[in-house]
Design an enzyme around this catalytic site. Structure first.
Site, PDB file in Angstrom:
ATOM      1  N   ASP A  93      -6.946  -1.354  -4.584  1.00 30.12           N
ATOM      2  CA  ASP A  93      -8.025  -1.019  -3.658  1.00 30.12           C
ATOM      3  C   ASP A  93      -8.966   0.019  -4.270  1.00 30.12           C
ATOM      4  OD1 ASP A  93      -6.739  -2.661  -1.783  1.00 30.12           O
ATOM      5  OD2 ASP A  93      -5.683  -0.979  -0.870  1.00 30.12           O
ATOM      6  N   ASP A 115       0.851  -1.186   0.000  1.00 31.59           N
ATOM      7  CA  ASP A 115       0.000   0.000   0.000  1.00 31.59           C
ATOM      8  C   ASP A 115       0.886   1.235   0.000  1.00 31.59           C
ATOM      9  OD1 ASP A 115      -2.449  -1.367   0.054  1.00 31.59           O
ATOM     10  OD2 ASP A 115      -2.452  -1.491   2.239  1.00 31.59           O
TER      11      ASP A 115
END
Length: 178
Positions: free
Chosen positions: A141, A127
């Protein structure tokens, strides 16, 4: 010839194309961030509004379920299989885009879970996007969320995956609605 089979094939190609683009963009951006930032390092991009922060997440959003990464592997695998099976009756452009985004995002995070450390099927998702008051996330995402929002919009509009409107049979050859 505009047969239902041709419409399904075109929508499947659209779904696959959207999924591949989402997957490639996710992979390239993750690799770039891994080469640019050290784990935990953060760089301001647009003041406090947007930061690039490299973190690894073994759980889901908000690091929920960090102790069971294999569960998210199973969930993502189930999503991928469901979309591929559902794509057989796909005749809606809107649903093709929505499902393509979800498929590409699910595959992006699934690849991390399979191939990244600490172990196969227990890998951590890379991330790197950070906005205020929100957990760090990635392109995959974002694709899943945008695809989910589009799916909800399609459902509220009453558009079925086969292009028919809710209450119609969906077997007519008039083409897709959305």
């Amino acid at each position: 010839m505009n047969t239902p089979a041709v419409h399904r094939q075109r929508r499947f190609v659209l779904l696959a194309g959207v999924a591949v683009v989402a997957l490639v963009v996710d992979f390239v951006t993750k690799q770039f961030m891994l080469n640019w930032l050290a784990p935990g390092e953060s760089v301001e991009i647009v003041g406090e509004l947007l930061r690039f922060t490299l973190v690894f997440n073994s759980g889901a959003a908000f690091s929920i379920g960090s102790g069971v990464p294999w569960l998210f592997f199973l969930i993502a695998s189930g999503v991928v299989v469901y979309i591929l099976v559902a794509a057989r009756k796909l005749r809606s452009t809107g649903w093709a885009v929505a499902l393509g985004l979800i498929l590409g995002g699910a595959c992006g995070n699934l690849i991390d879970r399979v191939f990244r450390a600490p172990a196969p099927l227990h890998g951590e998702v890379v991330d790197w996007l950070q906005v205020p008051n929100w957990p760090v996330f990635n392109v995959a995402d974002s694709c899943i969320v945008v695809g989910g929002i589009l799916a909800v919009i399609m459902a509220f509009k009453g558009v079925n995956m086969d292009g028919s409107l809710e209450g119609e049979s969906g077997t007519g050859g008039e083409g897709e609605r959305a």
